[in-house]
Design a protein around this motif. Structure first.
Motif, PDB file in Angstrom:
ATOM      1  N   GLY A  23       0.855  -5.777  -3.602  1.00 52.82           N
ATOM      2  CA  GLY A  23       1.482  -4.591  -4.178  1.00 52.82           C
ATOM      3  C   GLY A  23       2.954  -4.552  -3.827  1.00 52.82           C
ATOM      4  N   TYR A  24       3.771  -4.259  -4.829  1.00 51.29           N
ATOM      5  CA  TYR A  24       5.214  -4.274  -4.641  1.00 51.29           C
ATOM      6  C   TYR A  24       5.824  -2.891  -4.870  1.00 51.29           C
ATOM      7  N   ASP A  25       6.953  -2.642  -4.162  1.00 47.66           N
ATOM      8  CA  ASP A  25       7.780  -1.445  -4.398  1.00 47.66           C
ATOM      9  C   ASP A  25       7.019  -0.159  -4.092  1.00 47.66           C
ATOM     10  N   LEU A  26       6.403  -0.108  -2.932  1.00 50.41           N
ATOM     11  CA  LEU A  26       5.517   1.005  -2.585  1.00 50.41           C
ATOM     12  C   LEU A  26       6.157   2.035  -1.663  1.00 50.41           C
ATOM     13  N   ALA A  27       7.338   1.768  -1.150  1.00 50.90           N
ATOM     14  CA  ALA A  27       7.992   2.735  -0.260  1.00 50.90           C
ATOM     15  C   ALA A  27       8.535   3.905  -1.064  1.00 50.90           C
ATOM     16  N   SER A  28       8.607   5.052  -0.429  1.00 49.48           N
ATOM     17  CA  SER A  28       9.137   6.239  -1.090  1.00 49.48           C
ATOM     18  C   SER A  28      10.605   6.056  -1.441  1.00 49.48           C
ATOM     19  N   TYR A  29      11.097   6.893  -2.339  1.00 46.40           N
ATOM     20  CA  TYR A  29      12.502   6.852  -2.745  1.00 46.40           C
ATOM     21  C   TYR A  29      13.401   7.108  -1.539  1.00 46.40           C
ATOM     22  N   ARG A  30      14.581   6.529  -1.563  1.00 46.73           N
ATOM     23  CA  ARG A  30      15.442   6.538  -0.363  1.00 46.73           C
ATOM     24  C   ARG A  30      15.794   7.940   0.122  1.00 46.73           C
ATOM     25  N   ALA A  88      13.833  10.655  -0.350  1.00 45.57           N
ATOM     26  CA  ALA A  88      12.611  11.430  -0.145  1.00 45.57           C
ATOM     27  C   ALA A  88      12.128  11.301   1.301  1.00 45.57           C
ATOM     28  N   PRO A  89      11.232  12.174   1.736  1.00 48.23           N
ATOM     29  CA  PRO A  89      10.646  12.007   3.072  1.00 48.23           C
ATOM     30  C   PRO A  89       9.966  10.649   3.183  1.00 48.23           C
ATOM     31  N   PRO A  90       9.996  10.023   4.364  1.00 52.13           N
ATOM     32  CA  PRO A  90       9.358   8.709   4.524  1.00 52.13           C
ATOM     33  C   PRO A  90       7.884   8.762   4.139  1.00 52.13           C
ATOM     34  N   GLY A  91       7.480   7.873   3.271  1.00 53.94           N
ATOM     35  CA  GLY A  91       6.107   7.840   2.793  1.00 53.94           C
ATOM     36  C   GLY A  91       5.930   6.723   1.791  1.00 53.94           C
ATOM     37  N   LEU A  92       4.899   6.835   0.982  1.00 56.23           N
ATOM     38  CA  LEU A  92       4.563   5.813   0.002  1.00 56.23           C
ATOM     39  C   LEU A  92       4.586   6.411  -1.398  1.00 56.23           C
ATOM     40  N   ARG A  93       4.824   5.553  -2.376  1.00 56.08           N
ATOM     41  CA  ARG A  93       4.840   5.999  -3.761  1.00 56.08           C
ATOM     42  C   ARG A  93       4.176   4.925  -4.621  1.00 56.08           C
ATOM     43  N   ILE A  94       3.161   5.340  -5.373  1.00 50.54           N
ATOM     44  CA  ILE A  94       2.410   4.439  -6.250  1.00 50.54           C
ATOM     45  C   ILE A  94       2.621   4.903  -7.687  1.00 50.54           C
ATOM     46  N   TRP A  95       3.153   4.039  -8.522  1.00 48.96           N
ATOM     47  CA  TRP A  95       3.306   4.410  -9.926  1.00 48.96           C
ATOM     48  C   TRP A  95       1.934   4.360 -10.598  1.00 48.96           C
ATOM     49  N   GLY A  96       1.563   5.479 -11.234  1.00 46.51           N
ATOM     50  CA  GLY A  96       0.265   5.586 -11.888  1.00 46.51           C
ATOM     51  C   GLY A  96       0.381   5.817 -13.377  1.00 46.51           C
ATOM     52  N   PRO A 114      -8.296  -7.187   3.425  1.00 45.10           N
ATOM     53  CA  PRO A 114      -9.090  -7.245   2.197  1.00 45.10           C
ATOM     54  C   PRO A 114      -9.042  -8.638   1.570  1.00 45.10           C
ATOM     55  N   ALA A 115     -10.043  -8.916   0.752  1.00 46.90           N
ATOM     56  CA  ALA A 115     -10.091 -10.195   0.054  1.00 46.90           C
ATOM     57  C   ALA A 115      -9.572 -10.059  -1.382  1.00 46.90           C
ATOM     58  N   ARG A 116      -9.867  -8.942  -2.001  1.00 48.76           N
ATOM     59  CA  ARG A 116      -9.498  -8.752  -3.414  1.00 48.76           C
ATOM     60  C   ARG A 116      -8.079  -8.205  -3.529  1.00 48.76           C
ATOM     61  N   LYS A 117      -7.324  -8.745  -4.491  1.00 42.65           N
ATOM     62  CA  LYS A 117      -5.976  -8.261  -4.756  1.00 42.65           C
ATOM     63  C   LYS A 117      -5.879  -7.738  -6.188  1.00 42.65           C
ATOM     64  N   PRO A 118      -4.936  -6.837  -6.438  1.00 42.27           N
ATOM     65  CA  PRO A 118      -4.718  -6.400  -7.814  1.00 42.27           C
ATOM     66  C   PRO A 118      -4.347  -7.589  -8.703  1.00 42.27           C
ATOM     67  N   GLU A 119      -4.851  -7.579  -9.919  1.00 46.99           N
ATOM     68  CA  GLU A 119      -4.447  -8.620 -10.863  1.00 46.99           C
ATOM     69  C   GLU A 119      -2.970  -8.490 -11.208  1.00 46.99           C
ATOM     70  N   ARG A 120      -2.503  -7.259 -11.278  1.00 46.41           N
ATOM     71  CA  ARG A 120      -1.070  -7.008 -11.526  1.00 46.41           C
ATOM     72  C   ARG A 120      -0.581  -6.066 -10.425  1.00 46.41           C
ATOM     73  N   PRO A 121       0.044  -6.606  -9.390  1.00 42.15           N
ATOM     74  CA  PRO A 121       0.410  -5.809  -8.207  1.00 42.15           C
ATOM     75  C   PRO A 121       1.743  -5.083  -8.365  1.00 42.15           C
ATOM     76  N   PHE A 122       1.990  -4.531  -9.541  1.00 39.25           N
ATOM     77  CA  PHE A 122       3.297  -3.946  -9.846  1.00 39.25           C
ATOM     78  C   PHE A 122       3.184  -2.427  -9.901  1.00 39.25           C
ATOM     79  N   PHE A 123       3.766  -1.762  -8.888  1.00 43.29           N
ATOM     80  CA  PHE A 123       3.625  -0.318  -8.760  1.00 43.29           C
ATOM     81  C   PHE A 123       4.970   0.382  -8.613  1.00 43.29           C
ATOM     82  N   SER A 124       6.025  -0.259  -9.089  1.00 42.21           N
ATOM     83  CA  SER A 124       7.351   0.345  -9.030  1.00 42.21           C
ATOM     84  C   SER A 124       7.426   1.561  -9.943  1.00 42.21           C
TER      85      SER A 124
END
Length: 386
Positions: A340-347, A349-357, A5-15
């Motif tokens: 985007g930072y801090d996107l892995a699931s909690y240690r 939890a089952p392996p996956g992704l986690r996005i703070w919304g 992709p070309a576009r990035k989040p202005e604030r890539p903080f998803f912890s």
């Protein structure tokens, strides 16, 4: 095949904690922090009292509820309540992710209560709420920060009950409707939905909970856990006189978040922002063929801790160890691009992704993030499916 992709989040903080600061935040928000002064000075107490009063008002708590600032974030608040209250009667505790499981472990193995029932469920599901015995105390987590599973509403809680309803609401407060008239103790922290700095917790008590606290304690308590003394409830705690020394920088940051929430229109506006974030992810998941929500039921999907599982056949064919490596690869690729930072699931939890919304995250930033996840997934597949 997804292109880079070309576009990035202005604030890539998803912890999922500490969470993104409010839009427009800068260090200048802390310029008026009461530094070098005692938190017990009139000005210090006034700032702490403002945090209490604003929280009480914005959350719409009943007038007779008491709110206090306590040490050690939400974990400290929950532990304080369990040590101070649990044991007067039997306890039912819901366990369906890491932190709710920790409360169950504390009650059973640390406090060693004789009468604890653990109502559990695997990641992605809720326990059977119909099995709760409301003649007992009930410990429940409203939103599973590590599973993305939330309690959808408070209809299952009877208006009249003998025991206390003790609710860990740290990733739900300010973003989800909480049935205050059906709860007795609610805890949260500054670091979640309002994006405040960590280390401080909040506790809200109904009159029923206060009456229980004022009874003889079931066990000796360290000072850090004491909300009462020989005279009853320690009123000063609920006026801004904290048990230990708070960070006045963190207090100023908490006030900034609360004032921002008020300027938007209060909790309803925060809930709408968080729900919009979930809807962005839901539309993406619907068209993606490699990812799905960890929460099995749409009604229980969290709008704050949005947890995802990878359902792609190549990923499912991996060992547990390689799945963890695959997730790390995907999250690492996105982070390396500054998308985007801090996107892995909690240690735990089952392996996956986690996005703070939560409410401090812009829906436009999540929209910009998601193509990067598609791209990173495709890159990881090249390595792990070879």
């Amino acid at each position: 095949m997804p292109q880079r992709p070309a576009r990035k989040p202005e604030r890539p903080f998803f912890s999922s904690g500490p969470c993104a600061k409010r839009p427009g935040w800068s260090l200048s928000a802390l310029d008026h922090a009461l530094l070098g002064r005692s938190h017990r000075a009139p000005e210090g107490r006034a700032r702490l009292r403002e945090v209490i009063d604003l929280s009480h008002r914005l959350l719409g708590l009943p007038k007779d509820w008491r709110v206090g600032i306590v040490p050690a974030s939400d974990t400290g608040a929950v532990e304080m309540i369990l040590w101070a209250l649990a044991g007067e009667r039997g306890v039912d505790v819901l366990s369906f992710e890491s932190f709710s499981g920790l409360w169950a472990q504390d009650l059973r193995d640390v406090l060693r209560l004789e009468d604890v029932r653990v109502l559990d469920a695997p990641y992605g599901e809720l326990p059977d709420l119909t099995k709760i015995d409301w003649s007992r105390d009930v410990v429940l987590t409203w939103n599973g920060t590590t599973s993305g599973v939330r309690i959808p509403n408070g209809d299952f809680i009877p208006a009249e009950r003998d025991g206390l309803a003790i609710c860990d609401a740290t990733s739900a407060a300010f973003a989800m409707d909480l049935p205050w008239n059906r709860l007795d103790v609610v805890t949260w922290s500054w670091q979640k939905v309002l994006g405040g700095e960590a280390a401080h917790g909040m506790v809200a008590l109904s009159p029923h909970a206060v009456a229980r606290l004022e009874q003889p304690s079931p066990r000796p308590l360290p000072k850090i856990f004491r909300l009462t003394n020989k005279k009853g409830l320690i009123e000063a705690i609920f006026q801004g006189d904290t048990i230990n020394t708070p960070s006045m920088l963190c207090v100023e940051d908490a006030l900034d978040g609360l004032r921002w929430a008020e300027s938007l229109g209060g909790v309803a506006a925060l809930q709408a922002r968080s729900q919009a974030n979930l809807e962005v992810v839901a539309r993406w998941v619907e068209q993606a063929d490699w990812v799905d929500f960890l929460a099995a039921s749409p009604e229980t999907r969290s709008s704050t801790a949005i947890c995802l599982k990878i359902v792609a056949p190549w990923f499912q064919a991996l060992s547990a160890e390689d799945q963890a490596r695959g997730v790390k690869k995907i999250a690492g690729l996105v982070a390396a691009e500054g998308a985007g930072y801090d996107l892995a699931s909690y240690r735990d939890a089952p392996p996956g992704l986690r996005i703070w919304g939560g409410a401090t995250v812009e829906a436009s930033d999540i929209e910009a993030l998601l193509p990067w996840l598609d791209w990173a997934h495709d890159e990881a597949k090249k390595e792990f499916a070879a």
